[in-house]
Scaffold this active site. Structure first.
Site, PDB file in Angstrom:
ATOM      1  N   MET B   1      -4.331  -1.117   8.443  1.00 33.68           N
ATOM      2  CA  MET B   1      -2.656  -0.677   8.202  1.00 33.68           C
ATOM      3  C   MET B   1      -3.220  -0.367   6.508  1.00 33.68           C
ATOM      4  SD  MET B   1      -1.195  -0.471  11.080  1.00 33.68           S
ATOM      5  CE  MET B   1       1.185  -0.774  11.495  1.00 33.68           C
ATOM      6  N   CYS B   2      -2.161  -0.651   5.991  1.00 33.55           N
ATOM      7  CA  CYS B   2      -1.603  -0.040   4.686  1.00 33.55           C
ATOM      8  C   CYS B   2      -1.480  -1.132   4.002  1.00 33.55           C
ATOM      9  CB  CYS B   2      -2.462   1.609   4.385  1.00 33.55           C
ATOM     10  SG  CYS B   2      -0.813   2.240   5.341  1.00 33.55           S
ATOM     11  N   GLU B   3      -1.585  -1.022   2.746  1.00 42.76           N
ATOM     12  CA  GLU B   3       0.355  -0.660   1.844  1.00 42.76           C
ATOM     13  C   GLU B   3       0.855   0.216   0.886  1.00 42.76           C
ATOM     14  OE1 GLU B   3       1.181  -4.828   0.389  1.00 42.76           O
ATOM     15  OE2 GLU B   3      -0.738  -6.052   1.516  1.00 42.76           O
ATOM     16  N   ASN B 108       2.723   4.425   6.490  1.00 43.32           N
ATOM     17  CA  ASN B 108       2.245   3.004   6.580  1.00 43.32           C
ATOM     18  C   ASN B 108       2.377   2.769   7.797  1.00 43.32           C
ATOM     19  OD1 ASN B 108       3.134  -0.113   7.564  1.00 43.32           O
ATOM     20  ND2 ASN B 108       1.780  -0.513   6.628  1.00 43.32           N
TER      21      ASN B 108
END
Lengths: 260, 260
Positions: B1-3, B108
């Site tokens: 995932m990511c932010e 995201n």
């Protein structure tokens, strides 16, 4: 006006030496202090930096000068504003996506009162340069597709360039990440460095590089500029109306649209 | 995932504090080490930085952390790759021009096997995120024009977001430089800072800022993130399906597409 710099190489190569020379002209050894920008292709991606500060004093330019960002195609521009205010939206190079690739363009010159036909691509800023770039891409989108042969695409680019050059000054760098199209309306020069590599000295900074120590024998690296960057090498000067298509450091097509 | 991180402000404001907190999570306090990017609007122009290095160790990130680049809208992303290899073309935020403005997007989540309808905008990289962004812009280009009311455009965005969120995780930041559209599929939070300003402490770095000393009484600055960045402030948590449209630091429209 402004100055242009591009690189075409057959292996990912950094632009630190040439970029250092060019950016000195942005407020130190030259008057092109109204912003600068550079775009490096990395695969299909593009790493771009734009700044409205003078490149000779820009902290971001300093990082780019000293970071070996490696690329096979790069395009750089330092600006002395004529058309369009000094702002980020007017800072070259300009970037658009066409057929799933980023296209990057920088222009030197001026075509006063250029009014492009309406199309899909529109300028964000107020320069004639960005309007010309959009006009080129709109023309390609109308008449070609992703499978069109490079020869046909280049034929259209030459046709557009010839038309623009009749209306004003039109020195152009344009890339789709695969090849680099260069057109000389009034000034352009290139140099191709290959084995045996030697040293070179910048005109604009007290910097000498020994390419021998930074390359392998198979490397071919060409640099294309509006004004030569080194004092001890022989640059190949374009004629007015001349165009060259570069790929992996070599000229793969060339010709003349005739003098303006 | 990511932010994700975005800012909306009523006066050009730097992102140094929040950016410093977020980028620590790119390889130091968090696992999002597969590249990072940030885009700052400056007028109609965009100053973007993209890097495939971990943001916690990136020299370019360090320059951005310590350079007060002032903007009214900024969008930032740190990546932990799931779909698409680690390369520059897959690094958010993505940028395209529509109606003479740059549109910037970061996402995201993941929508496995997303196949967009063919359209004018095409992804350059291989992420579902960029394909989703192109799908949104193609939809706007088909159904709206430059004079379409913001309410209508936002209505279409909400409709698309609702559809995507049913197919996977879809937390979105999208801006045209005027407003900032935010959509929460699973996680998003915001904070609005205005007078009287106080101090704030980052979760991820030993940094405290006193906003009082850096602002004027009229400043309104909102920060929107997937995970709150400070420990001593109360963040406003979005519900699943909630969207908010920000302009000059304030929510100007909001609603819910319903929980997923």
């Amino acid at each position: 006006m402004c100055e242009l710099l591009a690189m075409s190489a057959n292996t990912p190569t950094d632009l630190c030496f040439s970029f250092t020379g060019l950016t000195r002209r942005g407020g130190a050894t030259g008057p092109h202090k109204d912003g600068w920008g550079v775009a490096f292709y990395e695969g299909k991606g593009v790493r771009a930096f734009h700044d409205v500060d003078a490149s000779a004093n820009s902290r971001i330019a300093e990082v780019v000068q000293t970071s070996p960002i490696k690329s096979e195609v790069a395009i750089c521009h330092i600006r002395q504003a004529n058309v369009g205010e000094i702002c980020l939206a007017n800072t070259h190079p300009f970037i658009r996506e066409l057929w799933g690739r980023y296209w990057v363009c920088a222009h030197n010159g001026q075509i006063t009162g250029f009014r492009p036909a309406p199309g899909y691509y529109e300028p964000v800023g107020s320069t004639d340069s960005e309007a010309l770039f959009c006009d080129i891409l709109n023309d390609l989108r109308r008449h070609c597709d992703r499978d069109t042969a490079t020869e046909v695409i280049v034929g259209r680019l030459v046709e557009r360039a010839r038309s623009y050059a009749r209306q004003g000054v039109f020195n152009l760098l344009l890339s789709n990440g695969d090849w680099l199209f260069t057109f000389c309306s009034t000034k352009m020069a290139s140099i191709t460095r290959r084995a045996p590599f030697g040293p070179a000295r910048l005109k604009d900074a007290d910097v000498i590089v020994d390419f021998e120590s930074e390359t392998t024998p198979d490397d071919v690296v060409s640099v294309i500029v509006t004004e030569p960057l080194t004092t001890d090498e022989t640059w190949d000067i374009y004629q007015s109306g001349e165009w060259r298509l570069w790929r992996q450091g070599e000229v793969i097509m060339q010709g003349s649209a005739g003098p303006n």
